[in-house]
Design an enzyme around this catalytic site. Structure first.
Site, PDB file in Angstrom:
ATOM      1  N   ALA A 185       0.867  -1.197   0.000  1.00  0.00           N
ATOM      2  CA  ALA A 185       0.000   0.000   0.000  1.00  0.00           C
ATOM      3  C   ALA A 185       0.895   1.236   0.000  1.00  0.00           C
ATOM      4  CB  ALA A 185      -0.970   0.004   1.177  1.00  0.00           C
TER       5      ALA A 185
ATOM      6  N   ASP B 285       8.546   5.332  11.688  1.00  0.00           N
ATOM      7  CA  ASP B 285       8.443   4.294  12.728  1.00  0.00           C
ATOM      8  C   ASP B 285       9.761   4.314  13.498  1.00  0.00           C
ATOM      9  OD1 ASP B 285       5.841   2.701  11.838  1.00  0.00           O
ATOM     10  OD2 ASP B 285       6.953   3.296  10.061  1.00  0.00           O
TER      11      ASP B 285
ATOM     12  N   HIS C  75       7.241   5.692   1.248  1.00  0.00           N
ATOM     13  CA  HIS C  75       7.940   4.460   0.860  1.00  0.00           C
ATOM     14  C   HIS C  75       8.820   4.714  -0.374  1.00  0.00           C
ATOM     15  CE1 HIS C  75       4.094   2.697   2.659  1.00  0.00           C
ATOM     16  NE2 HIS C  75       5.032   2.280   3.467  1.00  0.00           N
TER      17      HIS C  75
HETATM   18  P1  AMP Z   1       5.141   0.195   6.338  1.00  0.00           P
HETATM   19  O1  AMP Z   1       4.995  -0.637   5.132  1.00  0.00           O
HETATM   20  O2  AMP Z   1       4.226   1.390   6.328  1.00  0.00           O
HETATM   21  O3  AMP Z   1       5.148  -0.548   7.608  1.00  0.00           O
HETATM   22  O4  AMP Z   1       6.574   0.892   6.267  1.00  0.00           O
HETATM   23  C1  AMP Z   1       7.658   0.409   5.521  1.00  0.00           C
HETATM   24  C2  AMP Z   1       8.796   1.395   5.690  1.00  0.00           C
HETATM   25  O5  AMP Z   1       8.398   2.671   5.205  1.00  0.00           O
HETATM   26  C3  AMP Z   1       9.204   1.607   7.161  1.00  0.00           C
HETATM   27  O6  AMP Z   1      10.619   1.729   7.239  1.00  0.00           O
HETATM   28  C4  AMP Z   1       8.524   2.899   7.494  1.00  0.00           C
HETATM   29  O7  AMP Z   1       9.142   3.615   8.536  1.00  0.00           O
HETATM   30  C5  AMP Z   1       8.652   3.650   6.186  1.00  0.00           C
HETATM   31  N1  AMP Z   1       7.667   4.727   6.111  1.00  0.00           N
HETATM   32  C6  AMP Z   1       6.320   4.627   6.277  1.00  0.00           C
HETATM   33  N2  AMP Z   1       5.750   5.857   6.188  1.00  0.00           N
HETATM   34  C7  AMP Z   1       6.764   6.739   5.967  1.00  0.00           C
HETATM   35  C8  AMP Z   1       6.828   8.146   5.808  1.00  0.00           C
HETATM   36  N3  AMP Z   1       5.744   8.924   5.862  1.00  0.00           N
HETATM   37  N4  AMP Z   1       8.044   8.713   5.612  1.00  0.00           N
HETATM   38  C9  AMP Z   1       9.165   7.954   5.559  1.00  0.00           C
HETATM   39  N5  AMP Z   1       9.170   6.618   5.718  1.00  0.00           N
HETATM   40  C10 AMP Z   1       7.986   6.012   5.910  1.00  0.00           C
END
Ligand code: AMP
Length: 284
Positions: free
Chosen positions: A37, A155, A42
């Site tokens: 998603a 995160d 990302h």
């Molecule tokens: P997720 O799939 O959302 O669990 O996150 C995958 C990676 O994307 C993790 O390292 C998150 O910290 C990073 N991430 C998610 N949202 C953001 C954002 N707004 N800015 C930077 N990195 C992000």
């Protein structure tokens, strides 16, 4: 003409073959672990990965073991085709999307149990979360064998837990963090923002505003306890349903913050907006 998508592998043997080919050609490899998603946050990680290594592998895996039974695993947003199109635009080379059975075959029985940076904050409200995150990241690192892995500061505690695991277990890769990508009004981009109603979306930036308020007070030598209380009141007044925590912590250990020792600090929060739990953090 069909839209361009990044190639995908779903089986470990195919991933290993691909990586071995690249290694023979002297490529360096960066991994960006995600749950899909994908949004601009990302894609920012992917662009950074491509600056640091010649190949970027993005994992898409909604990891069941980091969700508690009452959490949002079944409704977590999924859009594999859309993700692969976005990743083509960001320059990713390969998507690693194992099925749950490929990641956790029958008889799977080994888990990482992180302490240190995993204690408190998210660790208090989601007690098994970082065990699931650390175990799946350890597996992803063994599967992909990247030179670097890129994580988002969004995160922040997760980043600290992974950095600690890599140090503690002497895993042969470097962990790199990228600053949080935000909407213009300060809301951190998140796949979970898709759950917000238009009314909730209008309220959501109050969390980031409140964190910036705490950071400003504490950086100027004010009381962290008072600033946290004020922030909590502001967030609730703005329309949030409840606050799990707003805390000021040491940015490296995530233990207690000691401003007098000149240590870097971080303000971290989690709060509920209706049925959606939002997290955010800012530097002091
Ligand atoms: P997720 O799939 O959302 O669990 O996150 C995958 C990676 O994307 C993790 O390292 C998150 O910290 C990073 N991430 C998610 N949202 C953001 C954002 N707004 N800015 C930077 N990195 C992000």
């Amino acid at each position: 003409m069909p839209a361009q998508v990044v190639p995908i592998v779903r089986q470990l043997k195919d991933l290993r073959r691909k990586v071995a080919n690249w290694r023979r050609g002297d490529d360096t490899i960066a991994l960006v672990p995600t749950m899909g998603a994908l949004h601009e946050g990302h894609l920012g990680l992917v662009k950074l990965a491509k600056k640091k290594a010649s190949r970027a592998i993005v994992s898409l895996f909604v990891n069941p073991t980091q969700f508690a039974p009452h959490e949002d695993l079944s409704r977590y947003p999924r859009d594999e085709h859309g993700d692969r199109m976005k990743l083509a635009g960001a320059g990713a080379d390969l998507v690693w999307a194992p099925a749950v059975e490929e990641m956790y075959p029958a008889g799977f029985a080994t888990n990482i149990v992180p302490k240190g940076a995993a204690i408190g904050l998210e660790g208090e409200f989601r007690p098994h979360h970082f065990g699931g995150v650390a175990t799946v990241c350890c597996k992803l690192f063994s599967q992909v064998t990247p030179d670097i892995a890129v994580f988002g500061e969004k995160d922040f505690q997760q980043f600290a837990v992974i950095r600690q695991m890599v140090r503690d277990l002497n895993l042969p890769l470097k962990i790199i963090a990228m600053p949080t990508v935000r909407e213009r009004d300060g809301l951190a981009l998140s796949s979970r923002n898709a759950y917000l109603s238009p009314e909730e979306r209008a309220i959501a930036p109050a969390l980031n505003r409140a964190l910036k308020g705490v950071a400003a007070v504490v950086a100027a030598g004010g009381s962290a306890a008072k600033a946290r209380e004020t922030a909590k009141r502001e967030v609730l007044r703005a329309g949030f349903t409840s606050v799990d925590y707003i805390e000021v912590r040491d940015a490296e250990t995530l233990g207690p913050y000691d401003g007098k020792a000149g240590r870097p600090g971080r303000v971290l929060a989690a709060a509920w907006l209706g049925k959606t739990r939002l997290i955010d953090n800012v530097a002091l």
